[in-house]
Design a protein around this motif. Structure first.
Motif, mmCIF file in Angstrom:
data_model
loop_
_atom_site.group_PDB
_atom_site.id
_atom_site.type_symbol
_atom_site.label_atom_id
_atom_site.label_comp_id
_atom_site.label_asym_id
_atom_site.label_seq_id
_atom_site.Cartn_x
_atom_site.Cartn_y
_atom_site.Cartn_z
ATOM 1 N N ASP D 36 0.833 -1.197 0.000
ATOM 2 C CA ASP D 36 0.000 0.000 0.000
ATOM 3 C C ASP D 36 0.873 1.254 0.000
ATOM 4 O O ASP D 36 0.628 2.203 -0.746
ATOM 5 N N ASP D 37 1.899 1.235 0.831
ATOM 6 C CA ASP D 37 2.805 2.386 0.883
ATOM 7 C C ASP D 37 3.421 2.658 -0.482
ATOM 8 O O ASP D 37 3.592 3.801 -0.888
ATOM 9 N N HIS D 175 8.637 -7.509 15.019
ATOM 10 C CA HIS D 175 9.348 -6.362 14.437
ATOM 11 C C HIS D 175 8.629 -5.888 13.186
ATOM 12 O O HIS D 175 9.217 -5.775 12.115
ATOM 13 N N LEU D 176 7.347 -5.593 13.328
ATOM 14 C CA LEU D 176 6.567 -5.309 12.126
ATOM 15 C C LEU D 176 7.044 -4.051 11.402
ATOM 16 O O LEU D 176 7.097 -4.019 10.174
ATOM 17 N N LYS D 177 7.405 -3.024 12.162
ATOM 18 C CA LYS D 177 7.822 -1.767 11.512
ATOM 19 C C LYS D 177 9.029 -1.973 10.600
ATOM 20 O O LYS D 177 8.964 -1.655 9.412
ATOM 21 N N PRO D 178 10.168 -2.459 11.142
ATOM 22 C CA PRO D 178 11.307 -2.670 10.241
ATOM 23 C C PRO D 178 10.998 -3.694 9.154
ATOM 24 O O PRO D 178 11.511 -3.584 8.034
ATOM 25 N N PHE D 183 10.326 -5.011 3.491
ATOM 26 C CA PHE D 183 9.471 -5.420 2.362
ATOM 27 C C PHE D 183 9.555 -4.376 1.254
ATOM 28 O O PHE D 183 9.704 -4.703 0.073
ATOM 29 N N LYS D 184 9.469 -3.124 1.651
ATOM 30 C CA LYS D 184 9.483 -2.068 0.630
ATOM 31 C C LYS D 184 10.816 -2.046 -0.111
ATOM 32 O O LYS D 184 10.865 -1.934 -1.330
ATOM 33 N N PHE D 192 17.856 -10.568 -6.449
ATOM 34 C CA PHE D 192 17.247 -11.579 -5.598
ATOM 35 C C PHE D 192 17.291 -11.147 -4.136
ATOM 36 O O PHE D 192 18.359 -10.935 -3.573
ATOM 37 N N SER D 193 16.135 -11.014 -3.525
ATOM 38 C CA SER D 193 16.111 -10.681 -2.095
ATOM 39 C C SER D 193 15.495 -11.819 -1.289
ATOM 40 O O SER D 193 14.511 -12.442 -1.698
#
Ligand SMILES: Cc1ncc(C[n+]2csc(CCOP(=O)(O)OP(=O)(O)O)c2C)c(N)n1
Ligand SMILES: Cc1ncc(C[n+]2csc(CCOP(=O)(O)OP(=O)(O)O)c2C)c(N)n1
Ligand code: SF4
Ligand code: SF4
Ligand code: SF4
Ligand code: SF4
Ligand code: SF4
Ligand code: SF4
Ligand SMILES: [Mg+2]
Ligand SMILES: [Mg+2]
Lengths: 398, 78, 182, 278, 278, 398, 78, 182
Positions: D36-37, D175-178, D183-184, D192-193
């Motif tokens: 979404d961001d 650690h949802l924020k980091p 993810f972004k 490849f990540s």
């Protein structure tokens, strides 16, 4: 869907030979090479493979040719990855294929089931070699016949074509892509070392002489679309990725909307996966008869053995022996009716194959006349039968 | 400081895991007596006045069923 | 008309390539059919190796040889295993007498070509023995054409070996012309 | 349904099949937040294997191909190969990715193909009922190590690094924020990540390995055991304390596979035009 | 036959199927030399996969199980599990071990099971006629990368290290002396050892990659390109010069799997005797 | 090789019940658990596995039990590794087994061929679930019937047993180990979710009540021993590792001394791999008839469906309907003769199976009387048929 | 310094790869004219007097067909 | 004699365990046969879940219920899906009235047990609702025995939960005795 006739060499002996040649090219090529030519012509733009004798040339030639048409040939880490990548590419909207031989074909079985379950059109070539296990990599064989139909778990169906000439490698590959798109299934080309490694003249028609089938895609608005609801022909429209349909595609049993959990719809869906093919066999099933189609003595053959049998029929004719050779071109779903028709009136049936008796079992099932024994002329260990041996078999086993 | 107007829990899918209660720094939730459609006892935001609209409960809810409505926001929107 | 040719030897000699080249030559004979089939072991590590070429004005069904017109032997082992496929009265037997002592009776229609020796001595590269041999047999392959053959040999080997191979081919052809069997 | 869910979930597939308090649902949300961001929902194509975690992507309203156990990565490669413009993301579990699928991870990483592997590490085979995984700590009693696991762990991050991944991170559901930030980054990374997420499975890992089936307990366990340490040379120390290093470990630029393919195709066609080498 | 051959070869299987000048034969001899030095011929049990290199063990007069492409390691594990006293050695190629069999390498290494993997790296799929391998250098033209390989290499030593192998070495056929010493160390090492051998394949690698099919040329190439560098932190430098680091990279003691199994079985039976936990 | 009779529950109803019970134990256990019990009793000391529903309990219970008898249970990285490790253990001289379900069974196919080719005795359990592909993991099915016989490449043969009760899971496992050692082959126990997950009373005899077959090992001096030369019974002695025979065991086609290259001996060897089993079917083939063995109406069933069919036979009897149910216990090699005998005189044959018609094809092949239609009563999608439905089928399709 | 008594090459299996020639520090070998049973031209130790019995040719021969017999050794054994 | 019992609810409630425990109880009845079969979704994540127990003095062929004597419902969903399998005149229906509103007509042979409520309130652990329910129905399972049941429950749960479960079992039994249907 009109298909070029499958008879090998037709273009060279037939009437319109010169005419036809104007509209195409004739080249001496390997059976495996003819397969690549046809695949590219049919629009194949992704190949995921892994080297294995005697199928390696398909990968090698693909790696040379695909970049020239903006395709991608990937040598994967194994055969599992190869076929799974093909399924991914297929849902990516691309015609895709792979090729292998026995040991690699084993490894592909789970992903064949996957392709069936997610209805991903694709083509899989198995250039058969000697088994079991690692067997004889450079020798020919026809021991994977049942594996091609039943090697994966659970109930399913698919189409298996058996070429016997380099020309048929070409023709069957075109046909395989067309059928895979028509039915949204993996189509298997069950070739063998003799056919894969033979070099002979192949007529490559111009693209405009051929019919190519493309998968049907949805056009209705997304909200109205039900992903696994079949059209009249038994096949759902394919909302390939990036077309805005945001498709949920899972390998589990599923209902019409693609979700798990509805047992009744799941059962119906499995039935449909089979019937979409088996109810339409008239569209593709093919059995040819060579020689005297009224002869009391009949060979039944498939793949490369057809060729030796034809020569045997010719030799028999010279000796005053009437023989017909029934050539099963589409071995799965087994064309019960066509075979029965082709064998009508035969008193003596000799199944000739390079295994220990596989098509034989199907003939026993189909020809339910207890008075007719279904004899087996079997050659294994990579020994391609000689025409003389067919005739000797007829004499000796009399 | 922000205040919550309302905290909504979608009763169709709440599984009563109480992670909202666990994560809330302001002790807003307690286990309640209402059952969700999935037969789990749902939490109740009984101390909603404590809420500072930090959003943790919402972003930590594993079933995405919890929504915090901020007061300010509403005003802005009006 | 059906002509059957067998090339045989061991892995690493380029036996298959000989068959391939002859088969490809037939692209230049529009009215003829050709098949080339093979059996071989992996890579260049000895073991029997064989290719059958059939040329015909008819559709070719059985793609292997059953009554060879010409057999080209490039190893003793191949002679041991395959000589019996020859027909003493019909089959012309060409053999590399660097590697093969003699062709025993009753086979008398023979022609010895020291291909490996010539390759090793003249070209310092035994890898071209097969091409030398092709040069030496092309006139025995009928229909066939040395000019077409030359073109195809040129396009069948890596570029940097092209010249070497053409030379070997020509030397083989020369050998034939100076030593051809009666 | 919260607003993010309203916006992005596949409503007709709800509820999530995850157990109460499972970390997998939190990952759905975190990933959708990142999407979404970035506003990139329409660019996504997902693949998944088999396992609880493999269902994560199914609930998102995007193209997803859920294949066989362990085979999510080759499916992603096939997709990426034919849709190079897509952001291809694979959701996989520790069993799916490191046990049966370990080899595909190696080869996707070395190819540096532009895709993201999200590996949900709940330290167990959850879907099948709590068997040992390559990620299960030595000594753990699982359904198939009733007397304690005697096999060393396989560290997915170390493997991805050794194989040539160009972006490697590990975070946890605590650690949802980091994680969202990572993810972004991954979605924007050309190459490849590999993102590993330590996640709670209260029902199997919690109940049988950690001693409590309570979701709260299990989330707290992650908070307590995952410590930020981005310097690989200090991992041994962290690990010897029974802790799990998390953080963003690597993010470098290297030639990306699909771009290389396109470059090659371009070059080859040009050479062909000039009648280049055979 | 030289004396070592007389002593240890399976005469009725001769000659070796290897091409003239192939490194595989040199490895047969080097290995037998190590075995002879240790006098442990009767303790050996070998496994192998499919490929030229997989035939190395077949010519030795010892028990050998030659299985499927890529599967030599699990076969070795099954053997070791039932014959813990045996010195189990696996002969495998770069395709066999790193492509199709890569996953088994990871898992055998992490288990630290007492066995030796001898990986013959000829930088190509030789048996099938010269296709690209995970070990093929970027840019190489092979039968399946006619326009040059665009995939990064997978380094078996790095992978073995990351997965937890307790002994890791790489030598080449131009380093027979240290190789024999390493063989001996590996045969005596309690735990998982991985030995990679850069080996010449004149026929495929030589002819198509390096530009000459001459055995001499190819052996010289190895001599020129393999440089001793046992410090991993300096590998990048070596590699950037187009060289291959060789040496003994790791040799540590850690609990060995089969010993752990036996300890566990012992403990469990004792507990059982005491009516221990269910 | 005397085997305990296979009929489920016999021990509880029969005459010598009390007697028998003295010499064993009766326990309520899961079908999968009964399989483990039997394996341990038969001497299995190595298990290589990978979890998959509905076979996982076999792995789980093995991991608990094997350490207690100094065995080793290894959860491998995948099913390929699992079966290959089993083959390794088998050549290590140990009785070894694995278990899986459809998707894992696909992955094992190549290694099944390996076990055949290197003649490694071992037991493979497939607890069938719904297919194709991932299908329905918790539902029952019988869709892997042909896969069990033909899933690997090339010509080969093996034995497949189909239990229908927990007791048969026990009995068949003992039998499977015995047959695997007798013939040096992989023996497959083709169970299904219903049988694997049923709990019922299982009688576990004392070891001395059972016969255990051990592989025959060579005793001649090493120089005189020829590794793949068969004994009279078609099976070579097995020089397992560490017995001093220094055995060369390769997965390729091979001659008697184990080397590659001799085509003639290789062919003979492949023939022998098949005939060593199929020439000795009288030693193990088993077909049972339940109900009225003269009845004109016959069901043909295998696996868990036998049970529902038996109840249907009983219900039919109550209604005055004479029915026989022919239960195929050893489905491969298909016992043509026994089935023909068991169906002698039947006028109406209904094949009942949880797939889209597999045993049906075999019956069509075996019963070559065109006037008898081989009807199919098929249930798929995890739906176990109810006895009433059998009777309804008989009525409705009349 | 050691001297070689004799250098034997097993003609059954020599493949003429000439690695012996390549590896020998004393330039002992040259390609010869004899063919092995496998049809390859075998090397010849024509300068055997140069040999210092370093063993390299023996240990590098990929077919294990080459044996160097040392003079001293023989004496010791007598 | 053939007795058929169905337990049903959703995943995570321990429905299967109820059937297992009843089946294992039959080890103590040497003259009886028993089968316990199940159908379920994965792990404890909702979805229908059901187990059939059949007890008989004869060999049991069909192992599922076709005419249940007793049905124990632990979820509304299960009632919706499975109630039609009950026989209004024959089947005794026990249900957890914490989770289920009421059993509709024509089914009148019913017995309500608030197992989940009691588990949550009395034992602070909804995981023992199933064992509470077992205690409440054991007298309705005939043949059966509370004492044997207790032993088996004790050996069927992790040690540290043994006491809790036994207490729940006894509480269920007590509930039955004080509320039993007429
Ligand atoms: C080939 C194959 N083997 C085994 C299985 C059974 N299986 C399903 S999920 C799973 C393990 C899942 O573990 P993990 O990947 O860690 O996912 P989680 O459920 O823990 O999220 C297994 C073994 C399968 N579906 N296919
Ligand atoms: C399942 C399977 N796939 C493919 C093959 C074909 N194959 C045989 S050997 C080989 C590659 C061997 O390469 P490598 O392991 O490097 O050994 P080398 O020959 O180079 O020593 C392949 C792909 C096979 N036998 N089985
Ligand atoms: S976190 Fe969400 S699902 Fe869990 S109790 Fe709170 S609202 Fe319900
Ligand atoms: S928004 Fe923050 S403070 Fe408000 S209830 Fe949620 S967690 Fe508590
Ligand atoms: S079993 Fe574990 S991982 Fe799976 S859904 Fe339940 S809590 Fe989540
Ligand atoms: S192909 Fe290469 S690796 Fe194989 S035997 Fe020949 S030289 Fe050796
Ligand atoms: S190294 Fe050995 S095989 Fe090669 S030429 Fe010398 S003796 Fe012959
Ligand atoms: S022993 Fe040494 S010096 Fe003597 S020939 Fe051999 S390599 Fe040359
Ligand atoms: Mg997991
Ligand atoms: Mg290699």
């Amino acid at each position: 869907m009109p298909q070029r006739q499958l008879e090998s060499g037709m273009m060279f002996n037939g009437e319109g030979r010169k005419e036809a040649m104007k509209k195409g090219r004739i080249k001496v090529m390997l059976g495996n090479e003819a397969c690549v030519e046809a695949a590219l012509l049919a629009g194949c733009r992704f190949y995921g493979g892994y080297p294995i004798t005697p199928a390696t040339e398909i990968l090698e030639i693909m790696s040379r040719r695909l970049p020239l048409v903006d395709g991608l040939c990937l040598q994967m880490e194994d055969e599992i990855a190869a076929l799974v990548a093909v399924v991914g590419a297929s849902w990516g909207g691309t015609k895709a294929m792979t090729a292998t031989s026995g040991p690699g074909f084993c490894l592909m079985q789970e992903a064949i089931g996957l392709a069936v379950a997610v209805e991903a059109p694709c083509v899989i070539v198995n250039v058969m070699r000697g088994g079991p296990a690692s067997g004889q990599s450079t020798s020919t064989a026809q021991g994977d016949l049942y594996q091609a139909r039943y090697g994966s778990n659970g109930d399913y169906s698919l189409i298996v074509l058996c070429p016997s000439t380099a020309q048929e490698m070409f023709d069957h590959t075109i046909k395989a892509f067309n059928l895979s798109e028509r039915f949204r299934i993996p189509v298997i080309i069950l070739s063998d070392e003799v056919v894969g490694h033979i070099r002979e003249k192949v007529f490559i028609p111009d693209a405009d002489q051929l019919t190519f089938v493309e998968r049907k895609v949805p056009t209705v608005p997304r909200e109205e679309f039900v992903i696994f609801k079949p059209e009249e022909n038994g096949v759902p429209l394919m909302p390939t990725f990036n077309t805005g349909y945001k498709s949920p595609v899972i390998s589990q049993a599923k209902s019409l909307n693609g979700n798990r959990g509805n047992a009744k719809e799941a059962v119906e869906n499995i039935h449909r996966l089979v019937s979409k093919i088996e109810d339409h066999m008239d569209e593709f099933a093919e059995v040819q008869v060579y020689g005297d189609d009224k002869a009391e003595t009949a060979f039944v053959t498939f793949g490369s053995v057809c060729r030796a049998a034809r020569s045997a029929v010719d030799m028999g004719k010279e000796k005053g022996l009437a023989i017909r050779s029934v050539e099963v071109k589409t071995v799965w779903p087994f064309p019960d009716d066509l075979v029965r028709r082709a064998l009508a009136g035969a008193k003596r049936i000799v199944v000739a194959e390079m295994n220990l008796g596989m098509i034989q079992r199907e003939i026993e099932r189909v020809i339910r006349q207890p008075e007719i024994k279904i004899e087996l002329f079997s050659k294994i260990g990579g020994i391609y039968p000689q025409p003389q041996e067919f005739l000797r078999f007829l004499e000796e086993k009399r | 400081m922000k205040n919550a107007e309302k905290i909504e829990i979608d009763r169709r899918y709440c599984k009563g895991c109480m992670l909202c209660k666990y994560i809330c720094p302001c002790d807003v939730f307690e286990p309640g007596q209402t059952r969700s459609d999935l037969d789990y006892l749902m939490p109740q935001p009984i101390r909603i006045e404590n809420c500072r609209v930090c959003g943790l409960c919402e972003s930590n809810c594993p079933d995405m069923v919890l929504t915090v409505f901020a007061k300010e926001k509403r005003k802005e929107n009006q | 008309m059906r002509k059957e040719i067998i090339f045989c030897g061991f892995g690493g000699q380029g036996i298959i390539l000989m068959g391939v080249i002859i088969a490809r030559m037939m692209e230049h004979f529009p009215d003829l059919q050709v098949t080339q089939a093979q059996s071989y072991g992996p890579a260049s590590r000895g073991g029997a190796c064989r290719t059958d070429v059939v040329i015909s004005d008819q559709q070719i069904n059985y793609p292997k040889s059953s009554r060879p017109d010409l057999m080209v032997f490039m190893s003793e082992e191949a002679v041991k295993r395959l000589l019996s496929e020859a027909d003493p009265t019909r089959t012309l037997i060409v053999y590399d007498n660097t590697l093969i002592g003699a062709i025993p009776a009753p086979y008398t229609k023979t022609f010895a070509v020291p291909a490996t020796k010539q390759a090793e001595e003249e070209f310092k590269n035994r890898m071209v023995a097969n091409i030398f041999m092709l040069g030496a047999v092309i006139e025995l392959i009928n229909p066939g054409s040395f000019d077409v053959l030359k073109k195809i040999v040129g396009s069948s080997v890596p570029k940097k070996f092209e010249e070497l191979n053409i030379k070997a081919l020509e030397a083989g052809y020369e050998y034939y012309r100076t030593h051809k069997p009666a | 349904m919260n607003p993010l869910g309203e916006k992005y979930l596949r409503k007709e597939f709800l509820p999530f099949l995850f157990c109460p308090g499972c970390g997998d649902g939190m990952i759905v949300q975190a990933f959708l937040q990142a999407v979404d961001d970035l506003g990139c929902i329409d660019d996504l194509a997902l693949t998944a294997g088999i396992g609880c975690s493999a269902w994560i992507g199914v609930y998102m309203n995007v193209d997803i191909l859920k294949v066989l156990h362990g085979r999510a990565i080759p499916a992603a490669i096939g997709l990426k190969a034919t849709q190079p413009s897509r952001k291809v993301v694979t959701f996989t579990g520790d069993g799916d990715c490191l046990a049966i699928g370990g080899n595909h991870l190696l080869h996707a990483a070395r190819r540096n193909i532009d895709m993201t592997v999200v590996m949900v590490n709940n330290q167990i085979y959850a879907m099948t009922g709590g068997q040992v995984a390559p990620s299960t700590v030595v000594g753990s009693k699982t359904q198939t190590t009733p007397y304690g696991n005697i096999e060393k762990q396989l560290d997915g991050c170390k493997i991805a690094l050794a194989a040539g991944a160009t972006m490697v991170s590990r975070w946890s559901t605590a650690h949802l924020k980091p994680l969202i930030k990572t993810f972004k980054n991954a979605l924007n990374h050309k190459g490849f990540s590999y993102i590993e997420i330590m996640s709670q499975c209260p029902v199997q890992t919690g109940r049988y390995l950690l001693g409590s089936g309570s979701p709260q307990f299990n989330l707290q366990w992650l908070k307590d055991h995952c410590v930020k340490e981005e310097d690989p040379s200090r991992w041994l120390e962290v690990e010897s304390q029974g802790k799990i290093p998390v953080g963003d470990f690597l993010r470098i630029e290297q030639p990306e596979f699909m771009e290389e393919v396109q470059r090659m195709n371009q070059r080859v066609k040009e050479e062909q035009g000039k009648g280049g080498d055979r």
